[in-house]
Design a protein around this motif. Structure first.
Motif, PDB file in Angstrom:
ATOM      1  N   LEU A  37       0.879  -1.158   0.135  1.00 28.81           N
ATOM      2  CA  LEU A  37      -0.009   0.223   0.030  1.00 28.81           C
ATOM      3  C   LEU A  37       0.800   1.301   0.004  1.00 28.81           C
ATOM      4  N   ALA A  38       1.951   1.003   0.491  1.00 29.76           N
ATOM      5  CA  ALA A  38       2.743   2.456   0.484  1.00 29.76           C
ATOM      6  C   ALA A  38       3.521   2.427  -0.765  1.00 29.76           C
ATOM      7  N   ASP A  39       3.537   1.345  -1.537  1.00 36.45           N
ATOM      8  CA  ASP A  39       4.198   1.483  -3.054  1.00 36.45           C
ATOM      9  C   ASP A  39       3.055   2.183  -3.562  1.00 36.45           C
ATOM     10  N   VAL A  40       1.713   2.078  -3.458  1.00 34.13           N
ATOM     11  CA  VAL A  40       0.506   2.740  -4.367  1.00 34.13           C
ATOM     12  C   VAL A  40       0.695   3.924  -3.999  1.00 34.13           C
ATOM     13  N   ILE A  41       0.781   4.451  -2.839  1.00 36.47           N
ATOM     14  CA  ILE A  41       0.966   6.060  -2.809  1.00 36.47           C
ATOM     15  C   ILE A  41       2.104   6.700  -3.222  1.00 36.47           C
ATOM     16  N   THR A  42       3.293   5.979  -3.055  1.00 36.72           N
ATOM     17  CA  THR A  42       4.301   6.409  -3.733  1.00 36.72           C
ATOM     18  C   THR A  42       4.221   6.400  -5.245  1.00 36.72           C
ATOM     19  N   ARG A  43       3.614   5.591  -5.982  1.00 35.16           N
ATOM     20  CA  ARG A  43       3.280   5.492  -7.371  1.00 35.16           C
ATOM     21  C   ARG A  43       2.234   6.786  -7.821  1.00 35.16           C
ATOM     22  N   ALA A  44       1.213   6.964  -6.883  1.00 30.23           N
ATOM     23  CA  ALA A  44       0.654   8.195  -7.187  1.00 30.23           C
ATOM     24  C   ALA A  44       1.255   9.277  -7.117  1.00 30.23           C
ATOM     25  N   GLN A  45       2.131   9.549  -6.159  1.00 27.96           N
ATOM     26  CA  GLN A  45       2.930  10.735  -6.190  1.00 27.96           C
ATOM     27  C   GLN A  45       3.871  10.779  -7.466  1.00 27.96           C
ATOM     28  N   ALA A  46       4.376  10.120  -7.747  1.00 27.12           N
ATOM     29  CA  ALA A  46       5.261  10.040  -8.998  1.00 27.12           C
ATOM     30  C   ALA A  46       4.313  10.338 -10.282  1.00 27.12           C
ATOM     31  N   ALA A  47       3.024   9.675 -10.316  1.00 28.99           N
ATOM     32  CA  ALA A  47       2.117  10.130 -11.186  1.00 28.99           C
ATOM     33  C   ALA A  47       1.562  11.391 -11.458  1.00 28.99           C
ATOM     34  N   GLU A  48       1.445  11.820 -10.073  1.00 26.65           N
ATOM     35  CA  GLU A  48       1.165  13.560 -10.090  1.00 26.65           C
ATOM     36  C   GLU A  48       2.396  14.277 -10.634  1.00 26.65           C
ATOM     37  N   ALA A  49       3.562  13.887 -10.319  1.00 24.14           N
ATOM     38  CA  ALA A  49       4.685  14.651 -10.778  1.00 24.14           C
ATOM     39  C   ALA A  49       4.902  14.738 -12.261  1.00 24.14           C
ATOM     40  N   LEU A  50       4.462  13.374 -12.797  1.00 28.17           N
ATOM     41  CA  LEU A  50       4.805  13.005 -14.388  1.00 28.17           C
ATOM     42  C   LEU A  50       3.474  13.686 -15.149  1.00 28.17           C
ATOM     43  N   GLY A  51       2.546  14.177 -14.471  1.00 27.21           N
ATOM     44  CA  GLY A  51       1.266  14.626 -15.156  1.00 27.21           C
ATOM     45  C   GLY A  51       0.275  13.931 -15.485  1.00 27.21           C
ATOM     46  N   PHE A  52       0.094  12.804 -14.894  1.00 25.06           N
ATOM     47  CA  PHE A  52      -1.033  11.870 -15.136  1.00 25.06           C
ATOM     48  C   PHE A  52      -2.409  12.469 -14.872  1.00 25.06           C
ATOM     49  N   HIS A  53      -3.450  12.356 -15.440  1.00 24.91           N
ATOM     50  CA  HIS A  53      -4.634  13.146 -15.127  1.00 24.91           C
ATOM     51  C   HIS A  53      -5.512  12.439 -13.982  1.00 24.91           C
ATOM     52  N   ARG A  54      -5.551  11.497 -13.787  1.00 21.77           N
ATOM     53  CA  ARG A  54      -6.184  10.617 -12.628  1.00 21.77           C
ATOM     54  C   ARG A  54      -5.279   9.344 -12.104  1.00 21.77           C
ATOM     55  N   PHE A  55      -5.453   9.227 -10.796  1.00 18.99           N
ATOM     56  CA  PHE A  55      -4.891   7.714 -10.314  1.00 18.99           C
ATOM     57  C   PHE A  55      -6.162   7.042  -9.474  1.00 18.99           C
ATOM     58  N   TRP A  56      -6.285   5.896  -9.936  1.00 11.85           N
ATOM     59  CA  TRP A  56      -7.621   4.933  -9.574  1.00 11.85           C
ATOM     60  C   TRP A  56      -7.125   3.873  -8.803  1.00 11.85           C
ATOM     61  N   VAL A  57      -7.970   3.572  -7.992  1.00 11.94           N
ATOM     62  CA  VAL A  57      -7.773   2.209  -7.004  1.00 11.94           C
ATOM     63  C   VAL A  57      -8.962   1.257  -7.236  1.00 11.94           C
ATOM     64  N   ALA A  58      -8.738   0.060  -7.075  1.00 15.34           N
ATOM     65  CA  ALA A  58      -9.787  -0.851  -7.429  1.00 15.34           C
ATOM     66  C   ALA A  58     -10.254  -1.589  -5.798  1.00 15.34           C
ATOM     67  N   GLU A  59     -11.400  -2.649  -6.301  1.00 12.52           N
ATOM     68  CA  GLU A  59     -11.947  -3.146  -5.142  1.00 12.52           C
ATOM     69  C   GLU A  59     -11.812  -4.441  -5.365  1.00 12.52           C
ATOM     70  N   HIS A  60     -11.209  -5.359  -4.666  1.00 11.09           N
ATOM     71  CA  HIS A  60     -11.241  -6.895  -4.898  1.00 11.09           C
ATOM     72  C   HIS A  60     -11.262  -7.318  -3.456  1.00 11.09           C
ATOM     73  N   HIS A  61     -12.210  -8.575  -3.310  1.00 11.90           N
ATOM     74  CA  HIS A  61     -12.182  -9.014  -2.006  1.00 11.90           C
ATOM     75  C   HIS A  61     -11.570 -10.442  -1.726  1.00 11.90           C
ATOM     76  N   ALA A  62     -11.077 -10.652  -0.881  1.00 13.24           N
ATOM     77  CA  ALA A  62     -10.456 -11.888  -0.575  1.00 13.24           C
ATOM     78  C   ALA A  62      -9.739 -12.518  -1.625  1.00 13.24           C
ATOM     79  N   VAL A  63      -8.729 -11.818  -2.320  1.00 10.56           N
ATOM     80  CA  VAL A  63      -7.902 -12.281  -3.445  1.00 10.56           C
ATOM     81  C   VAL A  63      -6.470 -12.080  -2.947  1.00 10.56           C
ATOM     82  N   PRO A  64      -5.769 -13.276  -2.805  1.00 10.59           N
ATOM     83  CA  PRO A  64      -4.310 -13.141  -2.232  1.00 10.59           C
ATOM     84  C   PRO A  64      -3.591 -12.329  -3.016  1.00 10.59           C
TER      85      PRO A  64
END
Length: 352
Positions: A37-64
């Motif tokens: 999850l920390a890597d997801v946040i780091t990637r979002a920050q990098a995406a913002e710096a790179l100029g991407f428009h949106r950063f979305w996350v998903a919903e999956h239950h009980a998936v290893p």
């Protein structure tokens, strides 16, 4: 041909990212969820710096293989650690939640990060049969998604004449843009509700590859034709194409980046569980059955891979076929450094 048509896709179509919070394993040892999850946040920050428009996350239950089970919670963390990039869900699965509770969570996010929150809405009821049972759902739940979406929208719009029996707090006041994650059934639903639509999957990729020059996606054309704008949220038709992408300096390296997720998807059909991503050198490719090998190639066929210029060319062809307004780049990788490099190369060649 209009002036707009002559502008290259890279100059007019925004690029966004979807991160499923794929878990990873190396040498048989699983990476801790806190790091994923920390890597997801780091990637979002990098995406913002790179100029991407949106950063979305998903919903999956009980998936290893996926730590992304609570998108609104993760969205709050992402919004707090970024400043400009739009944050959204790709998506919130309507059968898994009460519409009022989801409206309250979406509106709370919008109040915390005004003008930056999107809500993608889906209808999945679980990866395996025990999941919907654990969520107190049955197989019919996915067919109620249209009614659930209408009730959710009524709360967000504070429309007591359209199913909102109470006033959701905090009030969203129709500020949050909505998107339906579409199947063939739900593309018309997006048009009826006056929301954006997210399209993707094997059917779209196959149709785009087989299309003749100038041919367009029939369902998307129908969506634009039948779109009924909401007088409250005033969204215009907006088509987001979701596709897995892997970019590297060499085409063969990009193809390798797509292997771990394709492997996990292939194995999930055999063992019934989508497992954490593993490095390519730890995959038992030689041990695949003929059926699994065919499935592996089918999954790889759904991924756009290559050098930056090769990927741009493939994306532009997909955009032209779908008439897309935006590209949502998905796909997980076993190597976070390679994922960062892929994002960087894509942003550079796209000119975001």
């Amino acid at each position: 041909m209009t002036t707009f048509d002559r502008i290259p896709a890279t100059a007019r179509v925004p690029l966004s990212l979807l991160d499923r919070a794929n878990t990873r394993r190396r040498g048989g040892v699983a990476v801790e969820p806190s790091q994923i999850l920390a890597d997801v946040i780091t990637r979002a920050q990098a995406a913002e710096a790179l100029g991407f428009h949106r950063f979305w996350v998903a919903e999956h239950h009980a998936v290893p293989g996926i730590a992304g089970s609570a998108p609104t919670v993760l969205m709050a963390a992402l919004a707090a650690r970024t400043e400009r990039i739009r944050i959204g869900s790709g998506g919130i699965m309507l059968p898994d939640h009460q519409p009022l509770v989801m409206a309250e969570q979406i509106a709370t996010l919008q109040a915390l990060a005004p003008g930056r929150i999107d809500a993608g809405l889906g209808s999945s009821v679980g990866f395996t049969a025990p999941v919907p049972r654990a969520l107190r759902q049955d197989d019919s739940a996915r067919f109620d998604a249209g009614d659930q979406a209408r009730e959710l929208i009524a709360y967000l719009d504070d429309r007591h004449d359209d199913g909102a029996e109470v006033t959701a707090q905090p009030a969203d006041r129709s500020q949050t843009p909505l998107f339906v994650l579409a199947s063939s059934r739900s593309i018309p639903l997006a048009a009826q509700l006056g929301t954006g639509v997210v399209v993707g999957g094997p059917g779209l990729m196959a149709a785009a590859r087989d299309a003749d020059p100038g041919e367009h996606h029939e369902g998307i054309a129908t969506y634009r034709r039948d779109f009924v704008p909401s007088e409250h949220r005033r969204q215009a038709p907006w088509v987001v194409v979701a596709v897995s992408v892997a970019v590297a300096d060499k085409a063969e390296d990009a193809a390798q980046l797509a292997l771990p997720e394709a492997w996990a998807l292939t194995r999930s059909r055999t063992v019934g569980s989508f497992e954490p991503l593993q490095p390519v050198d730890e995959l038992d490719l030689a041990g695949l059955s003929d059926r699994e090998r065919r499935r592996l190639h089918e999954h790889l066929d759904q991924v756009i891979t290559g050098t930056p210029d090769q990927v741009r060319e493939q994306l532009e062809r997909l955009i032209d076929f779908a008439g897309a307004d935006e590209v949502l780049v998905s796909g997980g990788m076993a190597d976070p450094a390679a994922q960062r490099r892929s994002d960087e190369l894509l942003a550079q060649v796209w000119g975001v």
